[in-house]
Scaffold this motif. Structure first.
Motif, PDB file in Angstrom:
ATOM      1  N   THR A 289       0.792  -1.118   0.017  1.00  5.85           N
ATOM      2  CA  THR A 289      -0.055  -0.026  -0.178  1.00  5.85           C
ATOM      3  C   THR A 289       0.818   1.260   0.085  1.00  5.85           C
ATOM      4  O   THR A 289       1.726   1.320   0.693  1.00  5.85           O
ATOM      5  CB  THR A 289      -1.027   0.155   1.152  1.00  5.85           C
ATOM      6  OG1 THR A 289      -1.618  -1.202   1.318  1.00  5.85           O
ATOM      7  CG2 THR A 289      -1.687   1.116   1.193  1.00  5.85           C
TER       8      THR A 289
ATOM      9  N   THR B 271     -17.401  -1.603   0.395  1.00  4.73           N
ATOM     10  CA  THR B 271     -16.470  -1.061   1.342  1.00  4.73           C
ATOM     11  C   THR B 271     -16.347  -1.804   2.605  1.00  4.73           C
ATOM     12  O   THR B 271     -17.394  -1.770   3.415  1.00  4.73           O
ATOM     13  CB  THR B 271     -16.320   0.677   1.353  1.00  4.73           C
ATOM     14  OG1 THR B 271     -16.565   1.116   0.157  1.00  4.73           O
ATOM     15  CG2 THR B 271     -15.316   1.034   2.192  1.00  4.73           C
TER      16      THR B 271
ATOM     17  N   ASP C 290      -2.381  -0.871  -3.930  1.00  2.00           N
ATOM     18  CA  ASP C 290      -3.334   0.027  -3.015  1.00  2.00           C
ATOM     19  C   ASP C 290      -2.696   1.350  -2.784  1.00  2.00           C
ATOM     20  O   ASP C 290      -1.448   1.539  -2.619  1.00  2.00           O
ATOM     21  CB  ASP C 290      -3.736  -0.495  -1.800  1.00  2.00           C
ATOM     22  CG  ASP C 290      -4.463  -2.019  -1.999  1.00  2.00           C
ATOM     23  OD1 ASP C 290      -4.688  -2.481  -3.292  1.00  2.00           O
ATOM     24  OD2 ASP C 290      -4.576  -2.848  -0.873  1.00  2.00           O
TER      25      ASP C 290
ATOM     26  N   ARG D  62      -6.311   0.186  -6.298  1.00  2.00           N
ATOM     27  CA  ARG D  62      -7.491  -0.098  -5.150  1.00  2.00           C
ATOM     28  C   ARG D  62      -7.298   1.190  -4.262  1.00  2.00           C
ATOM     29  O   ARG D  62      -6.353   1.277  -3.527  1.00  2.00           O
ATOM     30  CB  ARG D  62      -7.216  -1.365  -4.601  1.00  2.00           C
ATOM     31  CG  ARG D  62      -7.514  -2.617  -5.940  1.00  2.00           C
ATOM     32  CD  ARG D  62      -7.253  -3.903  -5.104  1.00  2.00           C
ATOM     33  NE  ARG D  62      -6.631  -3.940  -3.808  1.00  2.00           N
ATOM     34  CZ  ARG D  62      -7.191  -4.814  -2.943  1.00  2.00           C
ATOM     35  NH1 ARG D  62      -8.133  -5.789  -3.338  1.00  2.00           N
ATOM     36  NH2 ARG D  62      -6.704  -4.875  -1.652  1.00  2.00           N
TER      37      ARG D  62
ATOM     38  N   LYS E  54      -7.985   2.855  -0.286  1.00  2.00           N
ATOM     39  CA  LYS E  54      -8.214   2.757   0.909  1.00  2.00           C
ATOM     40  C   LYS E  54      -8.378   4.175   1.511  1.00  2.00           C
ATOM     41  O   LYS E  54      -7.309   4.896   1.261  1.00  2.00           O
ATOM     42  CB  LYS E  54      -7.123   1.867   1.422  1.00  2.00           C
ATOM     43  CG  LYS E  54      -6.936   0.357   1.097  1.00  2.00           C
ATOM     44  CD  LYS E  54      -5.781  -0.107   1.850  1.00  2.00           C
ATOM     45  CE  LYS E  54      -5.968  -1.811   1.470  1.00  2.00           C
ATOM     46  NZ  LYS E  54      -4.662  -2.423   2.069  1.00  2.00           N
TER      47      LYS E  54
ATOM     48  N   ALA F 242     -14.536   2.254  -2.501  1.00  2.00           N
ATOM     49  CA  ALA F 242     -12.895   1.718  -1.867  1.00  2.00           C
ATOM     50  C   ALA F 242     -13.142   0.469  -1.423  1.00  2.00           C
ATOM     51  O   ALA F 242     -14.091   0.006  -0.623  1.00  2.00           O
ATOM     52  CB  ALA F 242     -12.809   2.880  -0.930  1.00  2.00           C
ATOM     53  N   VAL F 243     -12.005  -0.257  -1.315  1.00  2.00           N
ATOM     54  CA  VAL F 243     -11.647  -1.337  -0.841  1.00  2.00           C
ATOM     55  C   VAL F 243     -11.982  -1.517   0.821  1.00  2.00           C
ATOM     56  O   VAL F 243     -12.598  -2.275   1.361  1.00  2.00           O
ATOM     57  CB  VAL F 243     -10.104  -1.883  -0.902  1.00  2.00           C
ATOM     58  CG1 VAL F 243     -10.169  -3.233   0.003  1.00  2.00           C
ATOM     59  CG2 VAL F 243     -10.077  -2.123  -2.117  1.00  2.00           C
TER      60      VAL F 243
ATOM     61  N   ALA G 290      -7.602   6.647  -8.324  1.00  2.00           N
ATOM     62  CA  ALA G 290      -8.694   5.546  -8.943  1.00  2.00           C
ATOM     63  C   ALA G 290      -8.194   5.650 -10.542  1.00  2.00           C
ATOM     64  O   ALA G 290      -8.342   4.334 -10.968  1.00  2.00           O
ATOM     65  CB  ALA G 290     -10.066   6.153  -8.679  1.00  2.00           C
TER      66      ALA G 290
END
Length: 185
Positions: free
Chosen positions: A44, A145, A82, A101, A103, A123-124, A96
């Motif tokens: 991430t 989400t 992410d 992805r 968060k 969002a995840v 995006a």
């Protein structure tokens, strides 16, 4: 130790380097770790989580740097992944568009609107969720989400009332400056 405690996924955030060069170097370190971890590793990029000292007088300039330079460079070096967003205008949309992805850190310190911001593009996850309204819970129920509730946060959610409403929820075992490591039994 992680597999003994049934951890199936490990999230590694980049080095909080706050510069393009340091963030692009992170995948090499993460790649070396994934060879030795029997769990799924998720990388991430926490991009605009803080404003570096050299941009203290121009935070918008730093957000522009994240959007125009860091996100594309990290995407190319990490082959997407992410992106952890602290609700900076423009970062969510840019991440995006580049295929990250999403968060979102939402409602950590108050009712910031972060939960709705995370839920609207699907969002995840939305992390923290320390301050939730009925509208926030409705947003979570209507979206894919996941609400990530940190058990050792200053304001501890999830509450039974929150959980009884049924949003998808994760309660991880965090290792963070603000949270303590809690191993189970």
């Amino acid at each position: 130790m992680m597999t003994r405690q049934s951890s199936t996924t490990v999230e590694i955030k980049s080095g909080y380097g706050l510069s393009t060069g340091s963030e692009v170097a992170t995948p090499q370190c993460i790649e070396s770790l994934t060879c030795d971890v029997p769990s799924t590793v998720v990388a991430t990029f926490p991009g605009a989580h803080a404003i570096p000292q050299e941009h203290a007088d121009d935070p918008d300039g730093y957000v522009d740097l994240v959007v125009s330079e860091m996100l594309p460079a990290v995407r190319d070096a990490w082959l997407a992944g992410d992106c952890d967003i602290f609700c900076e205008e423009g970062v969510l949309e840019a991440a995006a568009a580049l295929g990250f992805r999403l968060k979102v850190h939402g409602n950590e310190l108050g009712h910031s609107g972060g939960v709705g911001l995370a839920a609207s593009p699907g969002a995840v996850s939305v992390d923290h969720c320390n301050f939730l309204t009925d509208a926030d819970i409705a947003d979570l129920l209507a979206a894919p989400t996941i609400a990530v509730c940190l058990p050792a946060s200053p304001r501890n959610t999830p509450t039974p009332a929150f959980l009884s409403r049924g949003p998808r929820t994760s309660v991880p075992r965090p290792r963070s400056r603000r949270c303590s490591w809690r191993a189970s039994g």
